[in-house]
Design an enzyme around this catalytic site. Structure first.
Site: not given
Ligand code: 5GP
Ligand code: MN
Ligand code: MN
Length: 476
Positions: A234, A375-376, A399
């Site tokens: 990501h 999340s992590m 998302h």
């Molecule tokens: P954004 O694009 O809004 O920054 O993040 C997208 C989504 O990634 C967040 O809403 C959250 O649910 C997820 N996310 C954030 N940190 C982590 C991570 O470390 N691991 C995973 N699997 N998902 C995460």
């Molecule tokens: Mn981003």
């Molecule tokens: Mn993002």
């Protein structure tokens, strides 16, 4: 938020009827509890978006929506250029083309368990992460221009990955209509040393294992099975996208009045699609999409190098790569008419259903993978786009889990070291250059991702395919 303000359309769809300057309704997809917990600001911001010129059908918020700059994060809005429609830098977001790609590995989770700490350390050593982190690639101006035009295809030409990868990337890895000339020197400068880097905070490279399959047929078509391991990345367009967002927000806010646009909120800065600045923004934003696609492609190459070293049996094949911060020109049927629209998705994932011509042949029969972070410390999910999604949200879904509190609040509530230790005790290895960053990303700072994806599923935006849980997470 007070749910009595809404017309209840179904258990997972809530409508605010147009009032005041709203040209269309605002629709929020969520179950009752998610809606009640949602920030009041989401309704306010979605209603403000509904006031913008040329908006079509409705202004939407996804179940993970929360307050954002101008547009809510988790917001979707489509505009018709022929009806005075606008493009908005705030409707795309600062991290242009931030997105997720998921790779199949062909490995069983037991193979990871045998080498887990070594894999975590090797990935942490091999993947540049953290605020302002730089990579091994340094681009001169002409190379930057080529990258901004070529996207992941440019990266593959430079031996970062394989031509087959491109098939499974949105836009086949290369966004058309990019205008590198519209990207400022300052944006280029910020990106010069940042290709192939993860960035900070919420961005991650995660090794995950599949712990539940909801839809065996679609899972099989995606190559997913319980116990198997996948890798998800990501991240977005790093400093370049952020600089473009910053510059155009400012410029659009100043220019709005001259275009006769009455902004309900200064943060909604936008410009007519047919205006000079609108076209220039679209060209720069598409170049930033290519930057993000190239970036995730290079990171994939780096991850493959690490796996080849630690787990030589692994074969990292791309399932799909999809962005969640974009404005895309797409055809959608509205009021029985097939129209070209500028679909803004800010913290919302494109979710094309089965049969969509833009999908690669191997996926066309089942629909587009929709890749959702949790999340992590919790699950993440893989869903699939639906055909009804076109009518519901211009084929868009959530998302992520969506933030339940700010990063700042989270750093006051959690300690990074304690979180890393707790997660390690649960078999999840976190590696990050910033313990403070880890605290800001505490699993408890996010909404319940299971509820969010269930609401997306129930609303028909996308359907559940598989649940994955983290084993190793490299955090920015
Ligand atoms: P954004 O694009 O809004 O920054 O993040 C997208 C989504 O990634 C967040 O809403 C959250 O649910 C997820 N996310 C954030 N940190 C982590 C991570 O470390 N691991 C995973 N699997 N998902 C995460
Ligand atoms: Mn981003
Ligand atoms: Mn993002």
């Amino acid at each position: 938020m007070d749910i009595n303000r809404f017309t209840k359309v179904s258990d997972t769809a809530w409508r605010l009827e147009p009032q005041g300057a709203m040209r269309v309704p605002a629709v929020i997809y969520a179950d009752e509890a998610l809606l009640a917990d949602m920030d009041d600001k989401v309704a306010e911001q979605a209603s403000n978006v509904a006031m913008l010129p040329g908006i079509v059908q409705a202004s939407y918020a996804m179940p993970d929506a929360h307050w954002g700059y101008g547009f809510p994060i988790g917001g979707v809005a489509a505009f018709d250029a022929e009806q005075g429609g606008v493009v908005s830098a705030g409707g795309v977001g600062f991290d242009v083309s931030c997105g997720v790609r998921t790779l199949l590995t062909g490995l069983d989770h037991r193979a990871i368990e045998a080498v887990q700490p070594r894999l975590a350390d090797a990935l942490f050593a091999g993947i540049p992460a953290g605020l302002g982190s730089t990579g091994q690639i340094h681009l001169r101006d002409q190379q930057m221009t080529d990258m901004l035009r070529g996207g992941a295809a440019w990266a593959v030409e430079r031996s970062f990955g394989q031509p087959e990868d491109l098939e499974r990337i949105e836009e086949r890895g290369q966004m058309a209509g990019a205008d590198p000339e519209a990207v400022s020197q300052q944006a280029r400068k910020r990106q010069r040393n940042e290709m192939g880097t993860l960035g900070s905070g919420n961005h991650y490279l995660e090794v995950q294992h599949i712990t539940r399959v909801f839809d065996p047929d679609v899972a099989a078509a995606f190559g997913l099975a319980e116990g198997q391991v996948v890798v998800s990345i990501h991240c977005g367009s790093r400093g370049l996208g952020h600089q473009i967002g910053t510059e155009f927000l400012r410029e659009m806010a100043i220019a709005a009045q001259g275009h006769g646009i009455d902004l309900p909120d200064r943060e909604l800065a936008c410009a007519p699609i047919h205006s000079e600045i609108g076209q220039r923004y679209l060209g720069a934003m598409r170049a930033a999409i290519n930057c993000a696609l190239a970036n995730r492609q290079i990171l994939t190459h780096l991850a493959r190098e690490v796996f080849a070293e630690v787990l030589p049996d692994a074969n990292l094949r791309l399932l799909y790569d999809v962005s969640h911060n974009t404005c895309k020109t797409e055809r959608h049927v509205v009021d029985g008419r097939d129209r070209e629209l500028y679909v803004h998705r800010k913290g919302a994932t494109r979710a094309f259903g089965p049969g969509h011509p833009d999908l690669p042949e191997a996926l066309r029969g089942v629909g587009q993978p929709v890749l959702i972070g949790g999340s992590m410390g919790t699950a993440s999910y893989i869903l699939v786009g639906t055909n009804e999604g076109e009518r519901l949200s211009f084929n868009s879904a959530c998302h992520g889990a969506g933030r339940a509190m700010s990063r700042h609040q989270a750093t006051r509530q959690w300690r990074g070291r304690a979180l890393v230790d707790e997660l390690a005790a649960r078999g999840i290895l976190i590696r990050s250059p910033s313990l403070r960053g880890v605290a800001g990303e505490a699993p408890g700072a996010y909404k319940d991702v299971s509820r969010v994806v269930q609401a997306s599923h129930d609303a028909g935006l996308a359907r559940l395919v598989a649940r994955v849980e983290p084993m190793v997470c490299i955090k920015g």
